[in-house]
Design an enzyme around this catalytic site. Structure first.
Site, mmCIF file in Angstrom:
data_model
loop_
_atom_site.group_PDB
_atom_site.id
_atom_site.type_symbol
_atom_site.label_atom_id
_atom_site.label_comp_id
_atom_site.label_asym_id
_atom_site.label_seq_id
_atom_site.Cartn_x
_atom_site.Cartn_y
_atom_site.Cartn_z
ATOM 1 N N LYS A 112 0.866 -1.176 0.000
ATOM 2 C CA LYS A 112 0.000 0.000 0.000
ATOM 3 C C LYS A 112 0.901 1.223 0.000
ATOM 4 O O LYS A 112 1.706 1.416 0.909
ATOM 5 C CB LYS A 112 -0.906 -0.002 1.216
ATOM 6 N N LYS B 4 -2.100 -1.509 -3.888
ATOM 7 C CA LYS B 4 -2.971 -0.336 -3.850
ATOM 8 C C LYS B 4 -2.136 0.932 -3.911
ATOM 9 O O LYS B 4 -1.170 1.044 -3.151
ATOM 10 C CB LYS B 4 -3.773 -0.384 -2.549
#
Ligand code: PBG
Length: 333
Positions: A204, A257
């Site tokens: 992330k 992400k």
């Protein structure tokens, strides 16, 4: 002009008709690949989210209607993001493990009506934390903010247990603290939730593409940024290291992400590991397509679908996307 080239190999033959294009197609997107993120709040009405046109903060009743429409369209998995009232936000984020909190109530409400839908929950403190950080915050002597890892992990475990007790199928730590997957796995197992899965936000990134999401939940950090826990957008090899750790700690699935600007990271993890990979097409990616389409500059349906095909082609097995319901409908037509 009319002279024929001596070309025994003509790749265009494989694109000649719709039927042949269907036969040679390498990547096919199914509604069952999609995970629909849903914003919820503790209020009787549904509020449109200004920073994310087409998205709402749903009341529990509105949530059931929206989940019903998504299910009808073929979406089989959802993930909740709660907007927590300001007076429930505290430095220690205790509301995140309240068994009567918004997320557990939403899980039970959806589960009662849709027993077979896959319910995923986000495990992180930012909606609950008065500091707006994914972890607990400590002020150093110099006055700087420090996100404290190990103390945060203990709270994340309680949050994951609370979601599991309410009936979540998958808990999904999005906080990027070190060691949280292993600790959450141990806590779940010890409490008898060995069947609850962990989808780890493995890679992330500290991304500016999350801006519209933080507006939707009013969850932006009050001070500082997330660069001491989320990854540097410049790094790819570091994602391999994070993935190795998460897999060793017991993650069932891993996530990259944002998705669109990080297709190389998805491909790198796909080539290195056999574990299922999720990709999150985040709020900023959604908003760029939405806003360009609003002015007629691009075709929303086609660009949304193409963006998701690209993410799947890069190696994602499943995609979190705010387009889930619309795209599933389109795929079903
Ligand atoms: C926070 C969280 C964020 C998103 C999902 N979970 C924001 C952040 O890390 O600041 C972003 C999703 C999106 O932008 O669509 N734990």
């Amino acid at each position: 002009m009319s002279e024929k080239l001596n070309l025994p190999i003509r790749p265009r033959r494989n694109r000649k008709t719709r039927g042949i294009r269907g036969l040679v197609r390498e990547t096919i997107l199914h509604p069952s690949d999609l995970i629909y993120p849903l914003f919820i709040h503790d209020a009787p009405q549904n509020d449109p989210i200004t920073s994310m046109p087409g998205c709402h903060r749903w009341s529990l009743e509105g949530l059931l209607t929206e989940v019903g429409e998504a299910w009808e369209a073929g979406v089989r998995a959802i993930v909740f993001f709660p907007k927590i009232e300001d007076d429930l936000k505290t430095p220690l984020a205790e509301e995140c493990f309240n068994p009567e909190g918004l997320v557990p109530r939403a899980i039970r409400a959806v589960r009662a009506v849709y027993p077979d839908i896959t319910i995923i929950t986000d495990v992180a403190l930012d909606p609950y934390n008065s500091d707006g950080h994914d972890g607990l915050v400590e002020k150093t002597a110099a006055g700087d903010l420090k996100i404290i890892n190990d103390e945060t992990v203990a709270v994340l475990c309680r949050q994951a247990l609370c979601h599991a007790a309410a009936g979540a199928d998958i808990v999904s730590p999005s906080d990027m603290m070190d060691g949280r997957v292993g600790e959450i796995r141990a806590a779940l197992d010890e409490a008898g939730y060995e069947e609850v899965s962990i989808l780890s936000y493995t890679a992330k990134y500290a991304s500016a593409y999350y801006g519209p999401f933080r507006g939707a939940l009013d969850s932006a950090p009050k001070a500082g940024d997330k660069k001491t826990y989320q990854m540097d957008p410049a790094n790819r090899r570091e994602a391999l290291r994070e993935a190795e750790l998460d897999i060793a700690e017991g993650a069932d699935m891993i996530m990259v992400k944002p998705a669109g600007p990080y297709l190389d990271v998805i491909r790198t993890l796909r080539d290195a590991f056999d574990i299922p990979i999720a990709a999150y097409q985040v709020s900023g990616e959604y908003l760029m397509i939405k806003s360009a389409a609003k002015d007629g500059w691009i075709d929303e349906e086609k660009v949304a679908l193409e963006s998701l095909i690209g993410i799947k082609r890069a190696g994602a097995d499943m995609i979190l996307t705010y387009f889930a319901k619309d795209v599933a409908r389109r795929l079903g037509r």
